[in-house]
Design a protein around this motif. Structure first.
Motif, PDB file in Angstrom:
ATOM      1  N   LEU A   1      20.367  63.892 100.524  1.00 35.57           N
ATOM      2  CA  LEU A   1      20.450  65.348 100.597  1.00 35.57           C
ATOM      3  C   LEU A   1      21.506  65.953  99.686  1.00 35.57           C
ATOM      4  N   ILE A   2      22.553  65.201  99.357  1.00 35.15           N
ATOM      5  CA  ILE A   2      23.652  65.757  98.560  1.00 35.15           C
ATOM      6  C   ILE A   2      23.605  65.174  97.144  1.00 35.15           C
ATOM      7  N   ARG A   3      23.089  65.950  96.247  1.00 35.80           N
ATOM      8  CA  ARG A   3      23.058  65.603  94.818  1.00 35.80           C
ATOM      9  C   ARG A   3      22.687  64.134  94.577  1.00 35.80           C
ATOM     10  N   PRO A   4      21.431  63.768  94.821  1.00 33.12           N
ATOM     11  CA  PRO A   4      21.013  62.382  94.533  1.00 33.12           C
ATOM     12  C   PRO A   4      21.306  62.009  93.091  1.00 33.12           C
ATOM     13  N   TYR A   5      21.756  60.783  92.876  1.00 37.88           N
ATOM     14  CA  TYR A   5      22.188  60.342  91.550  1.00 37.88           C
ATOM     15  C   TYR A   5      21.034  60.412  90.550  1.00 37.88           C
ATOM     16  N   SER A   6      21.268  61.081  89.425  1.00 35.59           N
ATOM     17  CA  SER A   6      20.299  61.086  88.333  1.00 35.59           C
ATOM     18  C   SER A   6      20.794  60.166  87.220  1.00 35.59           C
ATOM     19  N   GLY A   7      21.916  60.548  86.624  1.00 37.28           N
ATOM     20  CA  GLY A   7      22.554  59.671  85.653  1.00 37.28           C
ATOM     21  C   GLY A   7      21.914  59.639  84.292  1.00 37.28           C
ATOM     22  N   ALA A   8      20.808  60.370  84.088  1.00 37.96           N
ATOM     23  CA  ALA A   8      20.116  60.309  82.799  1.00 37.96           C
ATOM     24  C   ALA A   8      20.988  60.847  81.668  1.00 37.96           C
ATOM     25  N   LYS A   9      21.611  61.997  81.894  1.00 37.80           N
ATOM     26  CA  LYS A   9      22.437  62.598  80.851  1.00 37.80           C
ATOM     27  C   LYS A   9      23.662  61.744  80.561  1.00 37.80           C
ATOM     28  N   GLN A  10      24.299  61.219  81.623  1.00 39.55           N
ATOM     29  CA  GLN A  10      25.467  60.352  81.416  1.00 39.55           C
ATOM     30  C   GLN A  10      25.092  59.097  80.637  1.00 39.55           C
ATOM     31  N   THR A  11      23.908  58.552  80.949  1.00 41.33           N
ATOM     32  CA  THR A  11      23.458  57.343  80.253  1.00 41.33           C
ATOM     33  C   THR A  11      23.172  57.628  78.789  1.00 41.33           C
ATOM     34  N   GLN A  12      22.568  58.774  78.513  1.00 42.74           N
ATOM     35  CA  GLN A  12      22.312  59.149  77.124  1.00 42.74           C
ATOM     36  C   GLN A  12      23.622  59.301  76.352  1.00 42.74           C
ATOM     37  N   ASN A  13      24.613  59.933  76.970  1.00 42.45           N
ATOM     38  CA  ASN A  13      25.919  60.085  76.311  1.00 42.45           C
ATOM     39  C   ASN A  13      26.573  58.726  76.075  1.00 42.45           C
ATOM     40  N   ALA A  14      26.394  57.794  77.019  1.00 40.76           N
ATOM     41  CA  ALA A  14      26.964  56.452  76.863  1.00 40.76           C
ATOM     42  C   ALA A  14      26.301  55.705  75.711  1.00 40.76           C
ATOM     43  N   ILE A  15      25.000  55.917  75.527  1.00 38.34           N
ATOM     44  CA  ILE A  15      24.286  55.295  74.403  1.00 38.34           C
ATOM     45  C   ILE A  15      24.819  55.827  73.081  1.00 38.34           C
ATOM     46  N   ILE A  16      25.038  57.132  73.019  1.00 39.07           N
ATOM     47  CA  ILE A  16      25.563  57.745  71.787  1.00 39.07           C
ATOM     48  C   ILE A  16      26.969  57.212  71.483  1.00 39.07           C
ATOM     49  N   ARG A  17      27.806  57.093  72.518  1.00 43.04           N
ATOM     50  CA  ARG A  17      29.163  56.561  72.309  1.00 43.04           C
ATOM     51  C   ARG A  17      29.115  55.119  71.802  1.00 43.04           C
ATOM     52  N   ALA A  18      28.249  54.312  72.400  1.00 42.63           N
ATOM     53  CA  ALA A  18      28.151  52.903  71.979  1.00 42.63           C
ATOM     54  C   ALA A  18      27.661  52.801  70.536  1.00 42.63           C
ATOM     55  N   GLN A  19      26.736  53.669  70.167  1.00 44.16           N
ATOM     56  CA  GLN A  19      26.250  53.685  68.790  1.00 44.16           C
ATOM     57  C   GLN A  19      27.386  53.999  67.817  1.00 44.16           C
ATOM     58  N   LYS A  20      28.187  55.016  68.150  1.00 42.64           N
ATOM     59  CA  LYS A  20      29.291  55.402  67.280  1.00 42.64           C
ATOM     60  C   LYS A  20      30.369  54.323  67.220  1.00 42.64           C
ATOM     61  N   GLU A  21      30.574  53.612  68.341  1.00 40.65           N
ATOM     62  CA  GLU A  21      31.596  52.564  68.368  1.00 40.65           C
ATOM     63  C   GLU A  21      31.254  51.395  67.452  1.00 40.65           C
ATOM     64  N   MET A  22      29.960  51.186  67.217  1.00 38.44           N
ATOM     65  CA  MET A  22      29.555  50.033  66.407  1.00 38.44           C
ATOM     66  C   MET A  22      29.764  50.243  64.913  1.00 38.44           C
ATOM     67  N   LEU A  23      29.749  51.487  64.461  1.00 34.44           N
ATOM     68  CA  LEU A  23      29.882  51.735  63.022  1.00 34.44           C
ATOM     69  C   LEU A  23      31.236  51.285  62.464  1.00 34.44           C
ATOM     70  N   PRO A  24      32.362  51.610  63.108  1.00 36.44           N
ATOM     71  CA  PRO A  24      33.643  51.094  62.602  1.00 36.44           C
ATOM     72  C   PRO A  24      33.721  49.561  62.630  1.00 36.44           C
ATOM     73  N   LEU A  25      33.074  48.944  63.610  1.00 31.85           N
ATOM     74  CA  LEU A  25      33.064  47.480  63.686  1.00 31.85           C
ATOM     75  C   LEU A  25      32.266  46.900  62.518  1.00 31.85           C
ATOM     76  N   LEU A  26      31.157  47.561  62.189  1.00 33.34           N
ATOM     77  CA  LEU A  26      30.367  47.120  61.034  1.00 33.34           C
ATOM     78  C   LEU A  26      31.171  47.284  59.753  1.00 33.34           C
ATOM     79  N   GLU A  27      31.852  48.400  59.626  1.00 33.75           N
ATOM     80  CA  GLU A  27      32.687  48.644  58.448  1.00 33.75           C
ATOM     81  C   GLU A  27      33.778  47.586  58.328  1.00 33.75           C
ATOM     82  N   GLU A  28      34.386  47.228  59.463  1.00 34.43           N
ATOM     83  CA  GLU A  28      35.453  46.227  59.468  1.00 34.43           C
ATOM     84  C   GLU A  28      34.947  44.890  58.929  1.00 34.43           C
ATOM     85  N   ARG A  29      33.740  44.507  59.332  1.00 34.37           N
ATOM     86  CA  ARG A  29      33.213  43.202  58.926  1.00 34.37           C
ATOM     87  C   ARG A  29      32.654  43.215  57.510  1.00 34.37           C
TER      88      ARG A  29
END
Length: 299
Positions: free
Chosen positions: A146-174
């Motif tokens: 009854l109280i704000r059932p967990y959706s998490g879709a938007k948070q998960t999408q933001n987490a995917i974007i953050r992980a994508q951005k985190e990989m670019l500096p690692l690629l540059e480093e290597r």
């Protein structure tokens, strides 16, 4: 680090408070048993909560009945009964693939009933305690639904974007610095992200969560996996291959450029020709996946 109280924490505390209050209203001799029921089934999704509630009810029923049997069988030998009973409880719960947390709470119910049944002189005390945990479980389910059932879709999408951005500096480093980056934090972040996506995929009861939205996130996650696996493969090459001119241009389009002080060494590549071929093969997969992900995530 700021102290954050999430919605799941709030709902768990609310369910426990309501459960204990209900215990006093129904004159339960031990209201905390209702809180035990509430604690066992507050999950990140409604589907997971229902599954945990099922396991919690069954585990507590077994614990209560086993305590009643052991009270008669091991009269006056609480320690022995507790030892043997907990082994049986854990074994049965493991065979039924219950979560460790639910198994622990079921064992708590068993041990408490085993001690309190002789003290009350009432053999059905265990069933009364089972009743209390069922009521607590029902209260937690109601709160979670009854109280704000967990959706998490938007948070998960933001987490995917953050992980994508985190990989670019690692690629540059290597690739452009010739150094092997530490990928442990990246692996941990993507594992957490995989868990978040699996929660969404498993959800069946939350009507606010669209299947098309979850399918979209799953596709984005798979592209992220390809980026991660390609990066791991690139970092596994222990020589210094050079990126092809095409891959170098694609990296520069992302703002990734070679270190001017090491530009000639990095671009020259000191390695076997096969290493260069494998290196650019995985680099091309990484760059393709990154481009596809950038296009897909915005749809």
């Amino acid at each position: 680090m700021p102290l954050l109280i999430g919605m799941r924490t709030f709902k768990t505390a609310l369910a426990c408070g309501l459960a204990v209050t209900t215990g006093y209203v129904i004159n339960s001799p031990y209201p905390p048993f209702l809180a035990i029921g509430a604690l066992g089934c507050m999950e990140s999704s409604i589907t997971a909560s229902l599954r945990s509630a099922r396991d919690m009810i069954f585990g507590n029923l077994v614990g209560a009945i086993l305590a009643m049997i052991f009270t008669v069988t091991f009269t006056g030998h609480y320690s022995i009964a507790c030892f043997v009973g907990v082994i049986l409880m854990i074994t049965m719960c493991n065979l039924l693939h219950m979560k460790p947390g639910i198994t622990s709470l079921a064992c708590v119910v068993f041990c408490c009933c085993l001690k309190d049944i002789p003290a009350t002189g009432n053999l059905v005390y265990g069933l009364l305690r089972f009743r209390d945990t069922v009521i607590g479980t029902g209260i937690a389910l109601a709160v979670n639904m009854l109280i704000r059932p967990y959706s998490g879709a938007k948070q998960t999408q933001n987490a995917i974007i953050r992980a994508q951005k985190e990989m670019l500096p690692l690629l540059e480093e290597r690739v452009l610095r010739g150094r092997i980056p530490d990928l442990r934090e990246l692996r941990a972040n993507i594992n957490r992200l995989d868990h978040a996506v699996n929660i969404l995929l498993d959800e069946r009861m939350n009507k606010s969560l669209k299947k098309s939205e979850v399918a979209h996130l799953r596709g984005c996650q798979q592209l992220l996996w390809k980026m991660r696996d390609s990066l791991i493969s690139i970092c596994s090459i222990d020589t210094t291959p050079s990126p092809s001119s095409e891959n170098l241009a694609r990296m520069q389009a992302f703002g990734l450029t070679p270190d001017n002080t090491k530009r000639e060494n990095i671009l020259a590549g000191v390695c076997d020709e096969r290493d260069t071929v494998v290196f650019n093969y995985y680099l091309n997969i990484f760059l393709d996946s990154n481009e596809y992900l950038s296009q897909l995530i915005d749809l």
